[in-house]
Motif scaffolding. Structure first.
Motif, PDB file in Angstrom:
ATOM      1  N   VAL A 181       1.060  -1.073  -0.219  1.00  0.00           N
ATOM      2  CA  VAL A 181       0.499  -0.014   0.957  1.00  0.00           C
ATOM      3  C   VAL A 181       1.109   1.517  -0.004  1.00  0.00           C
ATOM      4  O   VAL A 181       1.722   1.399   1.042  1.00  0.00           O
ATOM      5  N   GLY A 182       1.017   2.322  -0.599  1.00  0.00           N
ATOM      6  CA  GLY A 182       1.230   2.742  -1.226  1.00  0.00           C
ATOM      7  C   GLY A 182       1.599   3.910  -1.427  1.00  0.00           C
ATOM      8  O   GLY A 182       0.264   4.209  -2.711  1.00  0.00           O
ATOM      9  N   PHE A 183       2.410   4.597  -2.722  1.00  0.00           N
ATOM     10  CA  PHE A 183       2.009   6.213  -3.470  1.00  0.00           C
ATOM     11  C   PHE A 183       1.346   7.505  -2.918  1.00  0.00           C
ATOM     12  O   PHE A 183       2.034   8.196  -2.247  1.00  0.00           O
ATOM     13  N   PHE A 184       0.290   7.605  -2.344  1.00  0.00           N
ATOM     14  CA  PHE A 184      -0.982   8.729  -1.596  1.00  0.00           C
ATOM     15  C   PHE A 184      -1.780   7.130  -0.807  1.00  0.00           C
ATOM     16  O   PHE A 184      -1.716   6.434  -1.170  1.00  0.00           O
ATOM     17  N   PRO A 185      -1.825   8.277   0.161  1.00  0.00           N
ATOM     18  CA  PRO A 185      -2.759   7.438   0.566  1.00  0.00           C
ATOM     19  C   PRO A 185      -3.915   6.547   0.742  1.00  0.00           C
ATOM     20  O   PRO A 185      -5.106   6.312  -0.262  1.00  0.00           O
ATOM     21  N   ALA A 258      -6.952   3.644   6.027  1.00  0.00           N
ATOM     22  CA  ALA A 258      -6.654   3.185   5.102  1.00  0.00           C
ATOM     23  C   ALA A 258      -7.691   1.255   4.896  1.00  0.00           C
ATOM     24  O   ALA A 258      -7.236   0.205   5.942  1.00  0.00           O
ATOM     25  N   LEU A 259      -8.737   0.848   4.116  1.00  0.00           N
ATOM     26  CA  LEU A 259      -9.387  -0.498   3.819  1.00  0.00           C
ATOM     27  C   LEU A 259      -8.064  -1.849   3.940  1.00  0.00           C
ATOM     28  O   LEU A 259      -8.432  -2.399   4.256  1.00  0.00           O
ATOM     29  N   PHE A 260      -6.975  -1.314   2.897  1.00  0.00           N
ATOM     30  CA  PHE A 260      -5.774  -2.207   3.031  1.00  0.00           C
ATOM     31  C   PHE A 260      -4.848  -2.546   2.977  1.00  0.00           C
ATOM     32  O   PHE A 260      -4.713  -1.401   3.861  1.00  0.00           O
ATOM     33  N   LYS A 261      -4.466  -3.344   3.195  1.00  0.00           N
ATOM     34  CA  LYS A 261      -3.591  -4.461   3.995  1.00  0.00           C
ATOM     35  C   LYS A 261      -2.542  -5.307   3.138  1.00  0.00           C
ATOM     36  O   LYS A 261      -3.408  -5.909   2.266  1.00  0.00           O
ATOM     37  N   PRO A 262      -1.451  -5.478   2.857  1.00  0.00           N
ATOM     38  CA  PRO A 262      -0.378  -6.661   2.182  1.00  0.00           C
ATOM     39  C   PRO A 262      -1.397  -7.660   2.815  1.00  0.00           C
ATOM     40  O   PRO A 262      -0.881  -7.925   4.326  1.00  0.00           O
ATOM     41  N   THR A 263      -1.263  -8.517   2.451  1.00  0.00           N
ATOM     42  CA  THR A 263      -2.678 -10.179   1.808  1.00  0.00           C
ATOM     43  C   THR A 263      -3.714 -10.139   1.521  1.00  0.00           C
ATOM     44  O   THR A 263      -4.146 -11.639   1.341  1.00  0.00           O
TER      45      THR A 263
END
Lengths: 330, 328
Positions: A181-185, A258-263
């Protein structure tokens, strides 16, 4: 080491793990890269996902080990960026700590990860997507042949040697694994778990100056969702629902904006523009339920699934190779 | 309280440290773009270094105080006035109800681009994820997550005895950096340098070129105009543009990103990751200069530095802010 060579250390290739390269990145960062930054055309989805899983597993172990002076880590698709305070930890000490953790993990084949699937509504046609594309042609690049009639779908389909309908179908068919997750928020980067959906295309040149919230885009096998309005460089696919909320009006965002996280695993389903707009309205009032289901992700099982679909992937690759002989490059 | 009478191009509530620890969900640290001047003005009014202050781009700013306070400003060479009388920068001055502090208009002869205004005890602001810094991408923190506008009212912090004791104190001249229209930033090669991405010759060129700041500059990136980088031919022929790589975390602030053939400096609110290389990284002690680059006019040069040297320089710069070292 040459004057301009930033490599601080290499751990040679091992069975099940690519070469690991430690790169200096200013006086407060080290980037650890898995493999040799090969161009995406020279990697398969399997290479990319296995590397990404290694990043995720190592990141977890690094966090658990609470290295003093290490302030944060940022997962990439095939790299992990270490942010540290050089007045609190020596660079060489940090490299030694990371090396110990790397050497203790031979490969990721036996990983079993408890995760979840997020079912995300998606519309392939949306007036804001059209607006972003038209704005780009008008203000940034009037010669952008990849933007036709306010859409990028036609170009993406051509680039892969398939029809727009087939493109949509392949996009919806697969589950996608969030690698970072990254780039902008809030923006998640995710790759298709089904290699038969390994669609690819080049990025915009130059980048867009505006992309609406919720835009879904794609380039180099990787798709993302925009958490906030921002610039952006990949070809636009459509629009989904809000995935970032700083003020947590909706309970889904109470633990993290943020809704998402890795995996996390994403499965899209198609809806209309009107339905998407209605959901924005509801989410802004704290209503609408984000649909998630629990999932245990086993790397071994996924590798078996991958093998089953490898033939379809090869057929797609043939179409892609044929198409690239005639389709214009960005 | 204090009321904004004029907010200029972009005036933001920022702090020194920003919100570290959230790059992995795409949230940049944010905070003062010019961390050196931000520190100096907080120091001179007797604030904690991380106290929230105002970052004002391009002058044309005015604020009216409705209560007693102590302020100090510094940065770009735009004159500050108190009730139309010029006041010295880098000095703690007392203000009283009805006083108007103003910054003049930016001119072609102005050196630097941003000014920092410290107010004793800082100001109330939206504290989000551990910081009052405004995030202009995502609109959170600071004053309602946005740039200040005319008629906005700031609730000022509490003045301490320490703040009061600082009235009349100044920053010693030797610690005030000289501004120019050419910024020489020390930088370290990497993470994506020679030989893999750019040739040795190409890196030599980057370290000897005088780049020019483009008009397109904001808190997330400053685009530079200069020669096309000399790419490693193997990468250039691998398909796709040689600046494109698998998405990775960006070393920001400080990274010098290459987008296509354009160099982009990464300041306080840069993207946290992306699919482009970063060929070199401006060292921490020189990153403040990014806040002072005059868009479309200033020139930028990179001076070669090693990681070891950069860390030693960081120690030296931190020592300036210990105790009252930099004040008189």
């Amino acid at each position: 080491m040459g004057k301009f060579d930033p490599v601080l250390k290499r751990i040679p290739l091992r069975e099940g793990c690519p070469e690991i390269v430690f790169r200096q990145a200013g006086d407060g960062f080290i980037e650890v890269v898995y493999g040799n930054n090969e161009a995406s055309a020279n990697k398969t989805i399997k290479d990319i996902i296995l590397r990404s899983l290694r990043v995720i597993v190592i990141n977890g172990k690094i966090k658990e080990s609470k290295i003093p002076g290490l302030t944060e880590t940022v997962p990439g698709g095939e790299s992990l960026l270490y942010v540290f305070d050089p007045l609190k930890i020596e660079v060489d000490d940090l490299i030694d700590r990371i090396t110990q953790i790397e050497m203790a993990l031979p490969d990721v084949y036996d990983q079993v990860i408890e995760t979840r699937v997020l079912h995300m509504p998606l519309t392939f046609e949306h007036s804001l997507i059209k607006k972003a594309i038209e704005k780009y042609v008008k203000e940034v690049n009037p010669d952008a042949f990849y933007c036709k009639d306010g859409s990028n779908l036609e170009y993406i389909a051509q680039y892969n040697g398939i029809t727009v309908e087939e493109l949509k179908q392949r996009f919806l068919e697969t589950e996608w694994l969030v690698s970072m997750v990254g780039f902008f928020p809030g923006l998640p980067y995710y790759y298709p778990l089904n290699p038969a959906s390994a669609i690819t295309c080049p990025k915009y040149n130059p980048a867009r100056t505006w992309t609406p919230e919720g835009a879904v885009d794609l380039a180099d096998y990787c798709s993302t969702i925009f958490g906030v309005e921002s610039s952006g460089g990949c070809q636009l696919i459509g629009r989904t629902v809000p995935i970032f909320q700083a003020k947590a009006v909706h309970s889904q965002f109470e633990k993290s904006p943020a809704l998402f996280k890795p995996t996390d695993i994403i499965q899209f389903y198609e809806v209309s523009e009107q339905e998407i707009d209605d959901i924005y309205e509801k989410v802004s009032k704290g209503e609408w339920e984000y649909q998630t289901t629990k999932r245990v992700f086993s790397v071994q099982e996924w590798l078996a699934f991958y093998e089953e679909h490898e033939e379809e992937m090869k057929q797609l690759q043939k179409k892609q190779e044929m198409a690239r002989k005639t389709v214009r490059q960005v | 309280m204090a009321k904004i009478l004029s907010a200029g191009i972009q005036s933001l509530v920022e702090d020194l440290n920003g919100r570290a620890g959230y790059m992995d969900i795409g949230i940049a640290h944010s905070g003062f773009m010019d961390h050196y001047t931000g520190r100096l003005v907080n120091k001179v009014v007797g604030n904690e270094l991380n106290e929230a202050g105002l970052e004002i781009a391009g002058g044309n700013f005015a604020i009216e105080f409705e209560e007693d306070s102590i302020i100090a400003y510094g940065g770009a060479t735009i004159e500050g006035t108190l009730n139309d009388t010029p006041v010295e920068p880098y000095m703690a001055i007392a203000v009283h109800p009805g006083d108007v502090f103003a910054l003049g208009r930016i001119a072609p002869t102005t050196k630097g681009f941003r000014q920092y205004l410290a107010i004793a005890g800082g100001m109330e602001a939206e504290e989000y994820l551990g910081s009052k810094a405004t995030a202009t991408y995502g609109n959170f923190g600071g004053y309602q997550g946005r740039s200040l506008k005319k008629d906005d009212v700031l609730c000022l912090g509490t003045i301490t005895e320490k703040n009061k004791a600082h009235i009349g104190k100044k920053v010693k001249q030797e610690y005030i950096p000289e501004f120019s229209d050419t910024w020489v930033m020390r930088a370290i090669p990497g993470p994506d340098a020679a030989p893999d991405f750019i040739t040795e010759e190409g890196m030599e060129e980057i370290f000897s070129t005088e780049y020019k700041a483009q008009m397109f500059c904001d808190r997330s990136g400053l685009r530079l105009k200069g020669p096309k980088p000399i790419w490693n031919p193997e990468r250039a022929n691998a398909g796709g543009h040689p600046s494109n790589i698998t998405d990775h975390g960006y070393p920001g602030p400080g990274g010098v990103n290459i987008s296509g053939d354009t160099l982009i400096l990464f300041p306080a609110e840069c993207p946290t990751s992306g699919g482009l290389i970063c060929a070199l990284s401006v060292i921490y002690v020189d990153q403040w200069m990014m806040g002072q680059i005059f868009p479309g006019r200033d020139k930028i040069k990179f001076s070669y530095c090693t990681q070891r040297e950069a860390i030693a320089l960081r120690k030296e710069q931190m020592a300036i802010f210990e105790g009252e070292t930099c004040l008189e």
